[in-house]
Design an enzyme around this catalytic site. Structure first.
Site, PDB file in Angstrom:
ATOM      1  N   HIS A   1       0.839  -1.211   0.000  1.00  0.00           N
ATOM      2  CA  HIS A   1       0.000   0.000   0.000  1.00  0.00           C
ATOM      3  C   HIS A   1       0.875   1.262   0.000  1.00  0.00           C
ATOM      4  O   HIS A   1       0.580   2.228  -0.708  1.00  0.00           O
ATOM      5  CB  HIS A   1      -0.883   0.048   1.259  1.00  0.00           C
TER       6      HIS A   1
ATOM      7  N   LYS B   7     -15.902  -7.037   5.153  1.00  0.00           N
ATOM      8  CA  LYS B   7     -14.755  -7.420   5.987  1.00  0.00           C
ATOM      9  C   LYS B   7     -14.960  -7.019   7.441  1.00  0.00           C
ATOM     10  O   LYS B   7     -15.436  -5.925   7.718  1.00  0.00           O
ATOM     11  CB  LYS B   7     -13.485  -6.742   5.468  1.00  0.00           C
TER      12      LYS B   7
ATOM     13  N   ARG C  41      -2.335  -6.037  -8.095  1.00  0.00           N
ATOM     14  CA  ARG C  41      -1.205  -6.924  -7.809  1.00  0.00           C
ATOM     15  C   ARG C  41      -1.079  -8.042  -8.816  1.00  0.00           C
ATOM     16  O   ARG C  41      -0.011  -8.451  -9.187  1.00  0.00           O
ATOM     17  CB  ARG C  41      -1.362  -7.546  -6.419  1.00  0.00           C
TER      18      ARG C  41
ATOM     19  N   SER D  92      -3.257  -7.764   3.245  1.00  0.00           N
ATOM     20  CA  SER D  92      -3.465  -7.505   4.672  1.00  0.00           C
ATOM     21  C   SER D  92      -3.831  -8.788   5.402  1.00  0.00           C
ATOM     22  O   SER D  92      -3.431  -8.993   6.557  1.00  0.00           O
ATOM     23  CB  SER D  92      -4.557  -6.448   4.850  1.00  0.00           C
TER      24      SER D  92
HETATM   25  N1  COA Z   1      -0.202  -4.056  -1.791  1.00  0.00           N
HETATM   26  C1  COA Z   1      -0.569  -4.964  -0.885  1.00  0.00           C
HETATM   27  N2  COA Z   1      -1.830  -5.349  -0.696  1.00  0.00           N
HETATM   28  C2  COA Z   1      -2.768  -4.786  -1.470  1.00  0.00           C
HETATM   29  C3  COA Z   1      -2.456  -3.840  -2.445  1.00  0.00           C
HETATM   30  C4  COA Z   1      -1.101  -3.472  -2.586  1.00  0.00           C
HETATM   31  N3  COA Z   1      -0.714  -2.585  -3.498  1.00  0.00           N
HETATM   32  N4  COA Z   1      -3.591  -3.473  -3.061  1.00  0.00           N
HETATM   33  C5  COA Z   1      -4.555  -4.180  -2.494  1.00  0.00           C
HETATM   34  N5  COA Z   1      -4.064  -4.966  -1.534  1.00  0.00           N
HETATM   35  C6  COA Z   1      -4.787  -5.957  -0.743  1.00  0.00           C
HETATM   36  C7  COA Z   1      -5.130  -5.539   0.637  1.00  0.00           C
HETATM   37  O1  COA Z   1      -4.076  -5.870   1.497  1.00  0.00           O
HETATM   38  C8  COA Z   1      -6.399  -6.308   0.889  1.00  0.00           C
HETATM   39  O2  COA Z   1      -6.054  -7.618   1.287  1.00  0.00           O
HETATM   40  P1  COA Z   1      -7.058  -8.581   2.096  1.00  0.00           P
HETATM   41  O3  COA Z   1      -8.282  -8.756   1.262  1.00  0.00           O
HETATM   42  O4  COA Z   1      -6.240  -9.786   2.231  1.00  0.00           O
HETATM   43  O5  COA Z   1      -7.353  -7.911   3.403  1.00  0.00           O
HETATM   44  C9  COA Z   1      -7.044  -6.376  -0.493  1.00  0.00           C
HETATM   45  O6  COA Z   1      -6.001  -6.198  -1.398  1.00  0.00           O
HETATM   46  C10 COA Z   1      -7.989  -5.261  -0.821  1.00  0.00           C
HETATM   47  O7  COA Z   1      -7.937  -4.278   0.153  1.00  0.00           O
HETATM   48  P2  COA Z   1      -7.845  -2.728   0.035  1.00  0.00           P
HETATM   49  O8  COA Z   1      -7.067  -2.275  -1.151  1.00  0.00           O
HETATM   50  O9  COA Z   1      -7.356  -2.243   1.346  1.00  0.00           O
HETATM   51  O10 COA Z   1      -9.295  -2.260  -0.222  1.00  0.00           O
HETATM   52  P3  COA Z   1     -10.699  -3.011  -0.299  1.00  0.00           P
HETATM   53  O11 COA Z   1     -10.815  -3.865  -1.499  1.00  0.00           O
HETATM   54  O12 COA Z   1     -10.983  -3.621   1.027  1.00  0.00           O
HETATM   55  O13 COA Z   1     -11.647  -1.767  -0.600  1.00  0.00           O
HETATM   56  C11 COA Z   1     -12.693   0.354  -0.189  1.00  0.00           C
HETATM   57  C12 COA Z   1     -11.883  -0.828   0.337  1.00  0.00           C
HETATM   58  C13 COA Z   1     -12.915   1.200   1.029  1.00  0.00           C
HETATM   59  C14 COA Z   1     -11.917   1.134  -1.226  1.00  0.00           C
HETATM   60  C15 COA Z   1     -14.011  -0.105  -0.860  1.00  0.00           C
HETATM   61  O14 COA Z   1     -14.605  -1.146  -0.126  1.00  0.00           O
HETATM   62  C16 COA Z   1     -14.971   1.067  -0.955  1.00  0.00           C
HETATM   63  O15 COA Z   1     -14.852   1.898  -1.835  1.00  0.00           O
HETATM   64  N6  COA Z   1     -15.969   1.096  -0.034  1.00  0.00           N
HETATM   65  C17 COA Z   1     -16.963   2.175   0.044  1.00  0.00           C
HETATM   66  C18 COA Z   1     -18.275   1.747  -0.585  1.00  0.00           C
HETATM   67  C19 COA Z   1     -18.211   1.969  -2.059  1.00  0.00           C
HETATM   68  O16 COA Z   1     -18.209   3.088  -2.550  1.00  0.00           O
HETATM   69  N7  COA Z   1     -18.114   0.862  -2.802  1.00  0.00           N
HETATM   70  C20 COA Z   1     -17.891   0.936  -4.224  1.00  0.00           C
HETATM   71  C21 COA Z   1     -19.159   0.893  -4.993  1.00  0.00           C
HETATM   72  S1  COA Z   1     -19.432  -0.746  -5.552  1.00  0.00           S
END
Ligand code: COA
Length: 164
Positions: free
Chosen positions: A18, A42, A91, A129
């Protein structure tokens, strides 16, 4: 007009992957908001306050980055903050389907906001994560996955969970 972007995520916990995306995105825009959002699928591990605190410490050297959090729709928050671009990290091919769906939904909701994908560095392409949470839960060393400030929080959160 200043180009302002948002890099949203659960960041639960933030990893070196991240941080790499945030650092590279901060070089592409005048201002970047790193925003801790809620993924309703989550269960939280670190509190939002801890995620903000650790991200703020990790981003301290990047002067054009602010850390924030939001509830509700990402596009509503992005628009309220004057962001024209949403940055997400990719990724591997396995991320694509989910990211594609979310980017399309966000575009339908706010056609004026673009989603930009940055490919993660190969050394971070396996990082997630959930891997960090699992390694911490089993007492392993997370120092190559997360910075020291996050490592301490993760250790504490794992201990607190096991004590319950
Ligand atoms: N390096 C390491 N890990 C990464 C990464 C990177 N560059 N990019 C993504 N990841 C991993 C994270 O570690 C996480 O891992 P996990 O699933 O094992 O915990 C996974 O990829 C995705 O997590 P993250 O990028 O933190 O975000 P998310 O997919 O949980 O999304 C929001 C979070 C908040 C952006 C998203 O849920 C959101 O926009 N919510 C608001 C409601 C909304 O508007 N939704 C969209 C309309 S459909």
């Amino acid at each position: 007009m200043a180009q302002r972007a948002i890099y949203p995520g659960s960041f639960d916990p933030p990893t070196f992957g991240h941080l790499d995306i945030a650092e590279r995105a901060s070089g592409l825009f005048d201002e970047l908001i790193v925003a801790v959002g809620t993924n309703s699928d989550k269960q939280p591990f670190l509190s939002v306050a801890h995620r903000i605190e650790s991200l703020t410490e990790c981003m301290a050297g990047l002067k054009n980055v602010q850390v924030s959090s939001f509830d509700g729709l990402l596009v509503d928050f992005a628009e309220a903050q004057g962001c024209q671009v949403i940055v997400r990290g990719l990724r591997a091919v396995s991320d694509f389907e989910y990211e594609f769906r979310v980017a399309m939904a966000n575009r339908r909701l706010r056609p004026g906001i673009e989603t930009l994908f940055l490919m993660s560095r190969d050394e971070h392409s396996f990082l997630a994560s959930s891997v960090v949470r699992e390694v911490a839960r089993l007492g392993g060393d997370t120092s190559s996955f997360v910075p020291p400030v996050v490592e301490a929080m993760v250790r504490e959160a794992s201990r607190a969970r096991q004590a319950r």
